[in-house]
Structures are given as structure tokens and as C-alpha cells.
Scaffold this motif. Structure first.
Motif, PDB file in Angstrom:
ATOM      1  N   LEU A  54       9.883  30.133  46.221  1.00  0.00           N
ATOM      2  CA  LEU A  54      10.543  29.716  44.986  1.00  0.00           C
ATOM      3  C   LEU A  54      10.308  30.718  43.862  1.00  0.00           C
ATOM      4  N   ALA A  55       9.241  31.498  43.956  1.00  0.00           N
ATOM      5  CA  ALA A  55       8.978  32.512  42.928  1.00  0.00           C
ATOM      6  C   ALA A  55      10.102  33.536  42.881  1.00  0.00           C
ATOM      7  N   PHE A  56      10.640  33.906  44.045  1.00  0.00           N
ATOM      8  CA  PHE A  56      11.801  34.809  44.034  1.00  0.00           C
ATOM      9  C   PHE A  56      13.111  34.041  44.186  1.00  0.00           C
ATOM     10  N   GLY A  57      13.067  32.870  44.835  1.00  0.00           N
ATOM     11  CA  GLY A  57      14.294  32.132  45.119  1.00  0.00           C
ATOM     12  C   GLY A  57      14.946  31.527  43.891  1.00  0.00           C
ATOM     13  N   LEU A  58      14.158  30.956  42.990  1.00  0.00           N
ATOM     14  CA  LEU A  58      14.746  30.310  41.813  1.00  0.00           C
ATOM     15  C   LEU A  58      15.449  31.294  40.884  1.00  0.00           C
ATOM     16  N   PRO A  59      14.818  32.413  40.505  1.00  0.00           N
ATOM     17  CA  PRO A  59      15.562  33.364  39.666  1.00  0.00           C
ATOM     18  C   PRO A  59      16.741  33.985  40.398  1.00  0.00           C
ATOM     19  N   LEU A  60      16.621  34.167  41.720  1.00  0.00           N
ATOM     20  CA  LEU A  60      17.734  34.712  42.500  1.00  0.00           C
ATOM     21  C   LEU A  60      18.929  33.774  42.438  1.00  0.00           C
ATOM     22  N   ILE A  61      18.690  32.485  42.660  1.00  0.00           N
ATOM     23  CA  ILE A  61      19.766  31.497  42.593  1.00  0.00           C
ATOM     24  C   ILE A  61      20.371  31.455  41.192  1.00  0.00           C
ATOM     25  N   SER A  62      19.513  31.540  40.176  1.00  0.00           N
ATOM     26  CA  SER A  62      19.990  31.515  38.800  1.00  0.00           C
ATOM     27  C   SER A  62      20.955  32.666  38.533  1.00  0.00           C
ATOM     28  N   HIS A  63      20.603  33.870  39.006  1.00  0.00           N
ATOM     29  CA  HIS A  63      21.492  35.025  38.841  1.00  0.00           C
ATOM     30  C   HIS A  63      22.816  34.810  39.572  1.00  0.00           C
ATOM     31  N   LEU A  64      22.746  34.257  40.783  1.00  0.00           N
ATOM     32  CA  LEU A  64      23.958  34.078  41.571  1.00  0.00           C
ATOM     33  C   LEU A  64      24.884  33.026  40.967  1.00  0.00           C
ATOM     34  N   LEU A  65      24.304  32.027  40.313  1.00  0.00           N
ATOM     35  CA  LEU A  65      25.134  31.030  39.643  1.00  0.00           C
ATOM     36  C   LEU A  65      25.904  31.621  38.475  1.00  0.00           C
ATOM     37  N   ASP A  66      25.425  32.761  37.983  1.00  0.00           N
ATOM     38  CA  ASP A  66      26.146  33.471  36.917  1.00  0.00           C
ATOM     39  C   ASP A  66      27.235  34.376  37.492  1.00  0.00           C
ATOM     40  N   MET A  67      27.348  34.410  38.820  1.00  0.00           N
ATOM     41  CA  MET A  67      28.355  35.230  39.498  1.00  0.00           C
ATOM     42  C   MET A  67      29.256  34.288  40.314  1.00  0.00           C
ATOM     43  N   PRO A  68      30.143  33.548  39.675  1.00  0.00           N
ATOM     44  CA  PRO A  68      30.883  32.469  40.342  1.00  0.00           C
ATOM     45  C   PRO A  68      31.937  32.920  41.339  1.00  0.00           C
ATOM     46  N   GLU A  69      32.322  34.203  41.309  1.00  0.00           N
ATOM     47  CA  GLU A  69      33.374  34.631  42.229  1.00  0.00           C
ATOM     48  C   GLU A  69      32.895  34.508  43.677  1.00  0.00           C
ATOM     49  N   ARG A  70      33.816  34.140  44.566  1.00  0.00           N
ATOM     50  CA  ARG A  70      33.473  33.958  45.962  1.00  0.00           C
ATOM     51  C   ARG A  70      33.214  35.308  46.628  1.00  0.00           C
ATOM     52  N   PRO A  71      32.255  35.373  47.545  1.00  0.00           N
ATOM     53  CA  PRO A  71      31.995  36.642  48.242  1.00  0.00           C
ATOM     54  C   PRO A  71      33.148  36.993  49.169  1.00  0.00           C
ATOM     55  N   ALA A  72      33.438  38.276  49.258  1.00  0.00           N
ATOM     56  CA  ALA A  72      34.496  38.730  50.151  1.00  0.00           C
ATOM     57  C   ALA A  72      34.045  38.625  51.605  1.00  0.00           C
ATOM     58  N   ALA A  73      34.981  38.731  52.513  1.00  0.00           N
ATOM     59  CA  ALA A  73      34.670  38.653  53.945  1.00  0.00           C
ATOM     60  C   ALA A  73      33.620  39.697  54.324  1.00  0.00           C
ATOM     61  N   LYS A  74      32.659  39.287  55.130  1.00  0.00           N
ATOM     62  CA  LYS A  74      31.595  40.126  55.689  1.00  0.00           C
ATOM     63  C   LYS A  74      30.575  40.600  54.652  1.00  0.00           C
ATOM     64  N   THR A  75      30.714  40.180  53.391  1.00  0.00           N
ATOM     65  CA  THR A  75      29.799  40.669  52.364  1.00  0.00           C
ATOM     66  C   THR A  75      28.752  39.618  52.003  1.00  0.00           C
ATOM     67  N   ALA A  76      27.738  40.070  51.277  1.00  0.00           N
ATOM     68  CA  ALA A  76      26.704  39.187  50.727  1.00  0.00           C
ATOM     69  C   ALA A  76      26.353  39.684  49.343  1.00  0.00           C
TER      70      ALA A  76
END
Length: 421
Positions: A54-76
Motif C-alpha cells: 500500500l505504500a506504493f500502491g495507494l499513490p500509484l492508484i491516486s495518480h492513475l485516477l487522474d489519468m481517466p483515458e482508457r489504455p490502448a490495446a496491449k499497453t499499460a
């Protein structure tokens, strides 16, 4: 209001934490989350069981929630690398608990499972890809994944990744990642090679350290029993297990063959035991860990390679049936108990040929482990570990799981690393 509310997390994450019954961050979480949320690279040093996910997971999720666009095929958008299948699954489970009410997708790729199914899953793209390096390389070779959109990289249990020979995989993966990116590296120890790794992958990192490397959790009670031979170990193990048949007990063996033989002997004697090691299929390992977590199995015999991802708060005892050849692994092993603020007991067996291994462990931890029974060997010759041998035969068969023979080529080393994942 919980203590997590003061760390600057998004409201939906605070709600997920409360729903999971988590109100107070651990020390590594308190220090790392605000820095990671600000976008800094992180070098985190903390023993297992301290809440690093959770030390890395919570801030990671927080950043990703600020990036609402859907990931393209085969990408992460984010990549988390961990050395073992069990640890990858554990990380993904924790992240999914935090993202279940969001649209973020967490995808797992590990060896031992259908690669065609994983290729199909990646075709949709994913927000978080959690992977073992070996399987990720396989998918890259098949052009099933495009890492060019990755803006967040996490290396978890990085010290063990180095021990297992994954440095070559990291060197292939890193150039394929997107830039600029945030990188977080978490490790229980800080050997010289780890310092080199951090310099290669981190940019002006913030260092977070909650306990000195080599230090066990404060709530672990340790003891060592000095025994004459392997037969004495078997007697002592059954004596200890018989005192509390319902307690969840994790027993460490040095080799795959030794773990399987020990487990079968315990089952024959009426103990509710199972084993996990590199010769087990992923399905077998998953079922054994689930049964152990549920209490259906009370004794789990494991090797170092298979057990790093075991995060089960209810483990009451860790027994080092064989002392590890690498002192740091002792700290990792006993960190399987006393998790989530609980107390636990770590018991070690030491025969005369393991006396030097015990000395190295005590030197690393800067303590003398209390004696549970027996007398430490006084003969200086007995303190030296017996030679392993280089040819075929018993000495070769005793090589610890995950340890690579020195005579093999670099290509063969890569192959063994992929199999371990």
C-alpha cells in the motif's frame, strides 16, 4: 476521520481503506505515501510485513485516477515487477481491493499459467500490469505487450530479484518503458548491487527507511535449538508442532527435494501439512496457500523462492528447519510471522555443519539469538559449513532452490530465472 485522511489521498481511496478496516498507516506508508503522491522517485527500505504494497500502491492508484483515458490495446500505464508468482498475486489482490469501485483494471502475468490467456487479456490494455520479469519478457518477445505508455514503474522485493538473476531481464525491460516516469524501488536489504540498481533506475529519489536492513520485526520472539543431526531435527520439529496442532506454522527447507520429503513425512505422521516449491505447478501452489490461509492446512513446508509472497497475518510460527545459505533470507523468512501488528515466534534449528551460517545471521542482525535447547558447538572445525561439491551427486542435489550453478552460461541463467517466475 482516520490517520490515512492526513496523507493527501483521494476520497475514494480513503473510503476503500475504511471499508477494508484500515485506519492507521504503518511507518513505511506514513513516510512514502506523501512523497510518492507528489511524484518523487522512491527508494524504500523496509522488512517484509511492514505494508510496502500500500505504500506504493495507494499513490500509484491516486495518480492513475487522474489519468481517466482508457489504455490502448496491449499497453499499460503502470508496471509492477516482483520476483515470484505468489508475491505478484498478493500485490494484485491488495490493489484490486483498493480499486474495486473504480474503473481501473489490474492485470497479472506470471509463469505457470496459460500464456495465450494472458495475451488475450493484454489485448484490451490495462491500467496496472503486475508481472514476474521472466513471463513479461516472454510476452514482449511475442509482441503481446507494449510498454511504451508506462509512466509508473515499481520494483518490489528488488533484492530478491537480483538474487534470482533477474537483472538481465530488467535491462531488457527498462529501455522499453515510457518517459518521463516515476520509479519506486522497494527492498528489505541494501547490498552493493542494489545501490547500483537504484542509481540506474531512480532519479533524485527520496529515501524512506523504517528499520535498519537485517533487523527483524520487534514483535517476533526468536530462539535457536542446537541439534546433533538431521534425525534430531525431525524429532524436534514434531515435538514443537505437537504442542499446538491448530497453529499456522510455516516451515522452511533449503531445497525443493527436502521440502517435499519433509512434508510427506509429516503427513504420514498425522500432521495436516502441504508444501510449496519450484517443482509445484502454479495451481498446486495457489491451492496450498489458500488452504493454509483458510486453516485447512496448518503446516506449510516451503523454500525461499516459493514463500516470498506469503502474506498471511495468522502465521504464528516460522520454523527454520534448515538455515539459509544467505543470511538476509533468514530475515525474510521470519518476517512471515508477526504481520499486521501481531506477535509471532521464529524457531531455528542448527546442526554442527550449520554453525557458521548461524554466526553470519547473528552478525547481520547484530544480536545473539536466544538458545531454546542444546549446546552451541565448541569445535572450530564444526563451525565450518561442509563443502557442497561441484560434481554430480548428493552435493549437487543439495543446491538451494533458485541458486544458479557457477559453471552455466549467462543464457542458461536467464532460462532458470524465467522458470522460477
Amino acid at each position: 476521520m482516520s490517520d490515512f485522511d492526513t496523507l493527501g489521498l483521494r476520497p475514494e481511496l480513503n473510503a476503500a481503506l475504511k471499508e477494508a478496516g484500515l485506519t492507521s498507516p504503518t511507518p513505511i506508508q506514513s513516510q512514502a505515501i506523501p512523497l510518492a503522491t507528489e511524484g518523487h522517485d522512491i527508494l524504500g527500505l523496509a522488512q517484509t510485513g511492514t505494508g510496502k504494497t500500500l505504500a506504493f500502491g495507494l499513490p500509484l492508484i491516486s495518480h492513475l485516477l487522474d489519468m481517466p483515458e482508457r489504455p490502448a490495446a496491449k499497453t499499460a500505464k503502470a508496471l509492477i515487477l516482483a520476483p515470484t508468482r505468489e508475491l505478484v498475486n498478493q500485490i494484485a489482490e491488495n490493489l484490486r481491493a483498493m480499486t474495486q469501485k473504480t474503473k481501473l483494471r489490474v492485470t497479472v502475468v506470471v509463469g505457470g499459467q496459460s500464456i495465450n490467456k494472458q495475451i488475450h487479456q493484454l489485448q484490451r490494455g490495462t491500467d496496472v500490469l503486475v508481472a514476474t520479469p521472466g513471463r513479461l519478457i516472454d510476452l514482449m518477445d511475442r509482441r503481446a505487450v507494449d510498454l511504451g505508455q508506462v509512466r509508473h514503474l515499481v520494483l518490489d522485493e528488488a533484492d530478491q530479484m537480483l538474487d534470482m538473476g533477474f537483472i538481465h531481464a530488467l535491462r531488457r525491460i527498462a529501455p522499453k518503458l515510457g518517459t518521463p516516469r516515476q520509479t519506486m524501488l522497494f527492498s528489505a536489504t541494501m547490498p552493493k548491487q542494489m545501490e547500483e540498481l537504484s542509481r540506474a533506475y531512480l532519479t533524485n529519489p527520496k529515501k524512506v527507511q523504517v528499520s535498519p536492513p537485517g533487523k527483524a520485526a520487534d514483535k517476533i520472539t526468536q530462539s535457536v535449538h542446537f541439534l546433533g543431526n538431521k534425525a534430531d531435527k525431525q524429532v524436534k520439529l514434531r515435538e514443537i508442532l505437537s504442542k499446538d496442532m491448530d497453529a499456522l506454522t510455516l516451515v522452511f527447507s533449503r531445497t525443493k527435494h527436502g521440502a517435499e520429503k519433509l512434508m510427506k513425512g509429516l503427513v504420514a505422521d498425522g500432521f495436516n501439512a502441504a508444501s510449496i516449491h519450484g517443482n509445484k505447478s502454479q495451481g498446486q501452489r495457489d491451492r496450498a496457500i489458500k488452504a493454509f490461509r483458510d486453516g485447512t492446512i496448518t503446516v506449510l513446508v516451503a523454500t525461499d523462492v516459493a514463500a516470498r509472497g506469503i502474506d498471511i497475518p495468522g502465521v504464528e510460527y516460522v520454523i527454520n528447519y534448515d538455515l539459509p545459505d544467505v543470511p538476509d533470507n533468514y530475515v525474510h523468512r521470519i518476517g512471515r510471522t508477526a504481520r499486521a501488528g501481531r506477535e509471532g515466534e521464529a524457531i531455528a534449528f542448527c546442526t554442527p555443519d550449520e554453525a557458521d551460517l548461524l554466526r553470519q545471521i547473528e552478525k547481520l542482525m547484530k544480536i545473539a539469538i536466544p538458545v531454546g535447547s542444546g549446546e552451541p558447538p565448541t569445535d572450530p572445525v564444526a563451525r565450518k559449513p561442509q563443502p557442497r561439491g561441484r560434481g554430480r551427486g548428493p552435493a549437487q542435489a543439495a543446491r538451494p532452490e533458485g541458486q544458479k550453478p557457477k559453471s552455466k552460461s549467462r543464457g542458461r541463467r536467464r532460462s532458470r530465472s524465467r522458470q522460477a517466475a
